[in-house]
Scaffold this motif. Structure first.
Motif, PDB file in Angstrom:
ATOM      1  N   ALA A   1       0.832  -1.211   0.000  1.00 42.24           N
ATOM      2  CA  ALA A   1       0.000   0.000   0.000  1.00 42.24           C
ATOM      3  C   ALA A   1       0.858   1.250   0.000  1.00 42.24           C
ATOM      4  N   HIS A   2       1.885   1.281   0.835  1.00 40.38           N
ATOM      5  CA  HIS A   2       2.742   2.461   0.890  1.00 40.38           C
ATOM      6  C   HIS A   2       3.600   2.608  -0.363  1.00 40.38           C
ATOM      7  N   LEU A   3       3.913   1.500  -0.996  1.00 37.05           N
ATOM      8  CA  LEU A   3       4.744   1.571  -2.200  1.00 37.05           C
ATOM      9  C   LEU A   3       3.977   2.086  -3.409  1.00 37.05           C
ATOM     10  N   LEU A   4       2.712   1.692  -3.565  1.00 37.17           N
ATOM     11  CA  LEU A   4       1.984   1.928  -4.814  1.00 37.17           C
ATOM     12  C   LEU A   4       0.861   2.949  -4.718  1.00 37.17           C
ATOM     13  N   GLN A   5       0.516   3.404  -3.508  1.00 42.25           N
ATOM     14  CA  GLN A   5      -0.698   4.205  -3.352  1.00 42.25           C
ATOM     15  C   GLN A   5      -0.644   5.573  -4.013  1.00 42.25           C
ATOM     16  N   SER A   6       0.535   6.048  -4.401  1.00 39.20           N
ATOM     17  CA  SER A   6       0.643   7.378  -5.015  1.00 39.20           C
ATOM     18  C   SER A   6       0.289   7.386  -6.491  1.00 39.20           C
ATOM     19  N   HIS A   7      -0.070   6.252  -7.062  1.00 45.42           N
ATOM     20  CA  HIS A   7      -0.312   6.196  -8.505  1.00 45.42           C
ATOM     21  C   HIS A   7      -1.510   7.040  -8.926  1.00 45.42           C
ATOM     22  N   SER A   8      -2.628   6.893  -8.214  1.00 43.73           N
ATOM     23  CA  SER A   8      -3.850   7.587  -8.614  1.00 43.73           C
ATOM     24  C   SER A   8      -4.847   7.527  -7.468  1.00 43.73           C
ATOM     25  N   ASP A   9      -5.931   8.262  -7.630  1.00 45.69           N
ATOM     26  CA  ASP A   9      -6.989   8.259  -6.614  1.00 45.69           C
ATOM     27  C   ASP A   9      -7.587   6.864  -6.444  1.00 45.69           C
ATOM     28  N   PRO A  10      -7.999   6.156  -7.519  1.00 42.82           N
ATOM     29  CA  PRO A  10      -8.537   4.793  -7.328  1.00 42.82           C
ATOM     30  C   PRO A  10      -7.528   3.837  -6.716  1.00 42.82           C
ATOM     31  N   ALA A  11      -6.263   3.927  -7.142  1.00 42.26           N
ATOM     32  CA  ALA A  11      -5.244   3.038  -6.584  1.00 42.26           C
ATOM     33  C   ALA A  11      -5.043   3.310  -5.100  1.00 42.26           C
ATOM     34  N   HIS A  12      -5.058   4.575  -4.727  1.00 43.13           N
ATOM     35  CA  HIS A  12      -4.879   4.936  -3.322  1.00 43.13           C
ATOM     36  C   HIS A  12      -5.956   4.289  -2.448  1.00 43.13           C
ATOM     37  N   HIS A  13      -7.204   4.447  -2.835  1.00 46.47           N
ATOM     38  CA  HIS A  13      -8.294   3.914  -2.024  1.00 46.47           C
ATOM     39  C   HIS A  13      -8.306   2.383  -2.050  1.00 46.47           C
ATOM     40  N   SER A  14      -8.043   1.791  -3.194  1.00 46.70           N
ATOM     41  CA  SER A  14      -8.039   0.328  -3.281  1.00 46.70           C
ATOM     42  C   SER A  14      -6.967  -0.269  -2.376  1.00 46.70           C
ATOM     43  N   LEU A  15      -5.784   0.330  -2.373  1.00 44.62           N
ATOM     44  CA  LEU A  15      -4.690  -0.203  -1.574  1.00 44.62           C
ATOM     45  C   LEU A  15      -4.907   0.040  -0.084  1.00 44.62           C
ATOM     46  N   VAL A  16      -5.542   1.166   0.253  1.00 47.68           N
ATOM     47  CA  VAL A  16      -5.885   1.391   1.661  1.00 47.68           C
ATOM     48  C   VAL A  16      -6.893   0.356   2.135  1.00 47.68           C
ATOM     49  N   PHE A  17      -7.877   0.039   1.297  1.00 47.07           N
ATOM     50  CA  PHE A  17      -8.842  -1.001   1.649  1.00 47.07           C
ATOM     51  C   PHE A  17      -8.138  -2.354   1.833  1.00 47.07           C
ATOM     52  N   LEU A  18      -7.186  -2.649   0.954  1.00 46.68           N
ATOM     53  CA  LEU A  18      -6.428  -3.895   1.079  1.00 46.68           C
ATOM     54  C   LEU A  18      -5.639  -3.918   2.380  1.00 46.68           C
ATOM     55  N   ASP A  19      -5.061  -2.783   2.741  1.00 50.02           N
ATOM     56  CA  ASP A  19      -4.331  -2.681   3.995  1.00 50.02           C
ATOM     57  C   ASP A  19      -5.260  -2.926   5.186  1.00 50.02           C
ATOM     58  N   CYS A  20      -6.492  -2.411   5.102  1.00 49.99           N
ATOM     59  CA  CYS A  20      -7.473  -2.641   6.173  1.00 49.99           C
ATOM     60  C   CYS A  20      -7.782  -4.127   6.332  1.00 49.99           C
ATOM     61  N   VAL A  21      -7.901  -4.835   5.230  1.00 52.56           N
ATOM     62  CA  VAL A  21      -8.134  -6.278   5.296  1.00 52.56           C
ATOM     63  C   VAL A  21      -6.941  -6.970   5.950  1.00 52.56           C
ATOM     64  N   GLY A  22      -5.729  -6.548   5.596  1.00 48.26           N
ATOM     65  CA  GLY A  22      -4.539  -7.130   6.204  1.00 48.26           C
ATOM     66  C   GLY A  22      -4.498  -6.939   7.707  1.00 48.26           C
TER      67      GLY A  22
END
Length: 356
Positions: free
Chosen positions: A139-160
């Motif tokens: 999440a910290h590595l890839l979240q700066s790509h775009s708005d959708p990527a940011h939210h998707s990766l944060v959600f994935l982090d929440c699942v983790g």
């Protein structure tokens, strides 16, 4: 005549083309930016520089693993911890043998497999820890790509996070408690309550990502910390009970449990409070700010907790099947993937709502 004829014969060169000898150019990454040069979604409070540009190729974010920016420590600390957890667990499994990985050979000829239910909670703990740390690093590595990527990766982090919470609860419930705690009301409802709180932590973090960002830092932190704090207090209850009663037969795991009880609240403090960067904005952009300290402390806490569980496992393993029963252990372990699915469905619903 012969000279003119020989001049028509093509000359063959055995030298390598210049292109083969030329080294490949090193990949070029865009320079980091100031906070005013990136959208507000990607800014952190009191962090003034070191931001990666938004909207460049995915390759740039992957290669930024080897670049100095304000997320470098947040990527490497969980990533290295995940590698250490996996390697340490593998070493422990190889050295201990006898079905530590949840399966063992059976029969006089060594044919066929049987599930070693007594070690499955430890396996699932290691899986949950590696999952959580890997999701955090990604999440910290890839979240700066775009708005959708940011939210998707944060959600994935929440699942983790939820998966790790329940993995801890399952292992602590099986290997750490004494008979007094197990027979108490809290011990009877421990695993179902831990599953509910783990899911609630994931759902709340996804809800916070949908409704709050940096413009509401207090609301955001409170909504994140409260369910996680409740889950931690529940999960640590068997350890706290044993620390209070001093009922460990040997001192091997005792200092490790004390250390993990100290490290986690300390990491939660730095997760909640922007210290020290609030006192000197811009000074701790690349190293030393609160979220980086949180990741480092949590990584160390995970490694210490794993070692404590190894000691508890070696002590309790002969009695686990007798005390819990194989059917109960298998059902408890089966609830682990069920929780993963529930948290994944919740995160996916939040992602779809965000897109809509």
């Amino acid at each position: 005549m012969s000279d003119s004829g020989s001049s028509l014969v093509p000359r063959v060169s055995f030298a390598c083309p210049a292109l083969c000898l030329a080294p490949l150019p090193p990949p070029s990454l865009p320079p980091t930016l100031r906070d005013v040069d990136v959208p507000p979604l990607f800014r952190d409070r009191f962090v003034r520089s070191g931001y990666r540009p938004v909207g460049v190729a995915w390759r740039c974010y992957v290669l930024s693993l080897f670049q100095i920016h304000n997320e470098t420590v947040n990527v490497w600390s969980p990533l290295l911890a995940a590698v250490c957890v996996a390697m340490r667990f593998t070493m422990f499994a190889v050295l201990q043998g006898g079905g530590i990985l949840g399966f063992r050979l059976q029969g006089p000829e060594g044919q066929g497999f049987s599930v070693d239910a007594s070690s499955l909670p430890l396996v699932l703990y290691a899986v949950s820890a590696v999952t959580h740390l890997s999701c955090s690093a990604g999440a910290h590595l890839l979240q700066s790509h775009s708005d959708p990527a940011h939210h998707s990766l944060v959600f994935l982090d929440c699942v983790g996070v939820a998966v790790y919470q329940y993995g801890c609860a399952l292992a602590l419930c099986v290997y750490t408690p004494d008979s007094t705690w197990k027979q108490s009301m809290l011990g009877q409802v421990f695993l179902p309550a831990a599953a509910v709180l783990a899911w609630l932590s994931s759902a709340t973090c996804c809800w916070v990502e949908l409704h709050f960002h940096q413009q509401h830092p207090l609301h955001r932190k409170l909504c994140q910390v409260m369910p996680m704090g409740a889950a931690y207090l529940l999960n640590i209850s068997p350890v706290a009970h044993r620390l209070a009663t001093c009922s460990w037969p040997s001192g091997a795991a005792l200092p490790l449990h004390v250390l993990q009880v100290v490290l986690f609240p300390l990491s939660a403090f730095f997760f909640s409070c922007p210290i020290p960067e609030c006192f000197a904005p811009g000074l701790f952009d690349f190293i030393g700010r609160s979220h980086q300290l949180f990741h480092i402390l949590l990584a160390v806490c995970t490694l210490v907790q794993q070692e404590a569980l190894f000691q508890d496992f070696l002590w309790r393993r002969p009695a686990v099947l007798r005390e819990f029963g194989e059917a109960w252990l298998l059902m408890a372990c089966a609830s682990f993937p069920c929780l993963m699915v529930c948290c994944g469905v919740t995160a996916h619903a939040g992602w779809r709502r965000r897109r809509g």
